[in-house]
Design a protein around this motif. Sequence first.
Motif, PDB file in Angstrom:
ATOM      1  N   ALA A 145     -12.788 -20.213  20.198  1.00 12.24           N
ATOM      2  CA  ALA A 145     -11.504 -19.934  19.540  1.00 12.24           C
ATOM      3  C   ALA A 145     -10.961 -21.149  18.787  1.00 12.24           C
ATOM      4  N   GLY A 146     -11.344 -22.346  19.218  1.00 15.55           N
ATOM      5  CA  GLY A 146     -10.899 -23.553  18.525  1.00 15.55           C
ATOM      6  C   GLY A 146      -9.664 -24.205  19.111  1.00 15.55           C
ATOM      7  N   ILE A 151     -15.406 -27.525  20.118  1.00 14.44           N
ATOM      8  CA  ILE A 151     -16.359 -27.476  19.011  1.00 14.44           C
ATOM      9  C   ILE A 151     -17.013 -26.091  19.015  1.00 14.44           C
ATOM     10  N   GLY A 152     -17.239 -25.555  17.838  1.00 16.09           N
ATOM     11  CA  GLY A 152     -17.928 -24.272  17.738  1.00 16.09           C
ATOM     12  C   GLY A 152     -17.043 -23.120  17.325  1.00 16.09           C
ATOM     13  N   SER A 153     -15.868 -23.402  16.796  1.00 14.57           N
ATOM     14  CA  SER A 153     -14.984 -22.331  16.344  1.00 14.57           C
ATOM     15  C   SER A 153     -15.309 -21.901  14.916  1.00 14.57           C
ATOM     16  N   SER A 154     -16.129 -22.673  14.223  1.00 12.31           N
ATOM     17  CA  SER A 154     -16.575 -22.280  12.882  1.00 12.31           C
ATOM     18  C   SER A 154     -18.092 -22.136  12.886  1.00 12.31           C
ATOM     19  N   PHE A 155     -18.573 -21.245  12.047  1.00 12.26           N
ATOM     20  CA  PHE A 155     -20.014 -21.054  11.930  1.00 12.26           C
ATOM     21  C   PHE A 155     -20.677 -22.324  11.393  1.00 12.26           C
ATOM     22  N   ALA A 182      -9.521 -15.154  16.982  1.00 15.60           N
ATOM     23  CA  ALA A 182      -8.549 -16.228  17.200  1.00 15.60           C
ATOM     24  C   ALA A 182      -8.856 -17.449  16.335  1.00 15.60           C
ATOM     25  N   ALA A 183     -10.148 -17.644  16.033  1.00 12.63           N
ATOM     26  CA  ALA A 183     -10.548 -18.784  15.202  1.00 12.63           C
ATOM     27  C   ALA A 183     -10.211 -18.582  13.733  1.00 12.63           C
ATOM     28  N   GLY A 184      -9.879 -17.338  13.358  1.00 14.51           N
ATOM     29  CA  GLY A 184      -9.479 -17.089  11.974  1.00 14.51           C
ATOM     30  C   GLY A 184     -10.395 -16.192  11.178  1.00 14.51           C
TER      31      GLY A 184
END
Length: 274
Positions: A145-146, A151-155, A182-184
Amino acid sequence: MYIGAHISIGKGYTQALITAEKIGANTMQFFTRNPRGAKAKALNPVDAQQYIEDVEKLGFGSALAHSPYIINMASPSDDLWQLAVKLITEDMERLQSLNVPYLCLHPGSHVGSGIQAGIDRICTALNQAFSSTDSQVMVLLETMAGSGTEIGSSFEELRLIMEGCRYPERIGICFDTCHVYAAGYDIKENLDDVLQHFDNCLGINTLKAIHLNDSQQALGTKKDRHACIGEGFLGETFFKEFVRHSAFKNLPLILETPGGLEGYKKEIKLLKNQ
């Protein structure tokens, strides 16, 4: 469709499988050890063999094991980092003996050292773990979720980890619906666009498992708060369509919702019957 839930293995793997079948599941997830600690019961070879035989007999899909939350591959603390490598290596060997193909991991939190420093630590941890065992269990990095220093909320961050590891073929992705929302990533309104972005960054072939969780929090809030199916911002209709998307065919779909076994049973029935 292979749909299941997170099941306790406190009474053994065979009993966990029986529990999963009773709630209508045909796959499952379990913690490799105490989720808040490092202790693990010794593997009972009789139970393990019975579990392997029963999985085949019941026609269950690939099970998914989840590492304990204490693991932090991105930690700047040498003690915590070394513990993470040790537990990951042990768990891969344990899962190999159970014929469980996947170990799901939270990539980690850099706790102030910075994203790149954290990614470097994760890559080194994975390299060391993979080189320390002959186990062919695949590590699945979970989409996060960030919140905080996760770390790891974006691809893109997940891609950097895979690119920095000497064993990219031994890494896959577990896609958590609550976390990515949740991460967007607006999977509710633009699922195909999100999946195209995932494919461009990581390759759709790296997608190996799904965590099915509604979200208590709105899009982009960076808050990891799971809700029961239909009781959050994603909603029941979204999940009915999601589980039948061609991108997820034959993947293990795992519920981690807060309703317990009875809740899982209702949700599995709801999603299977559409």
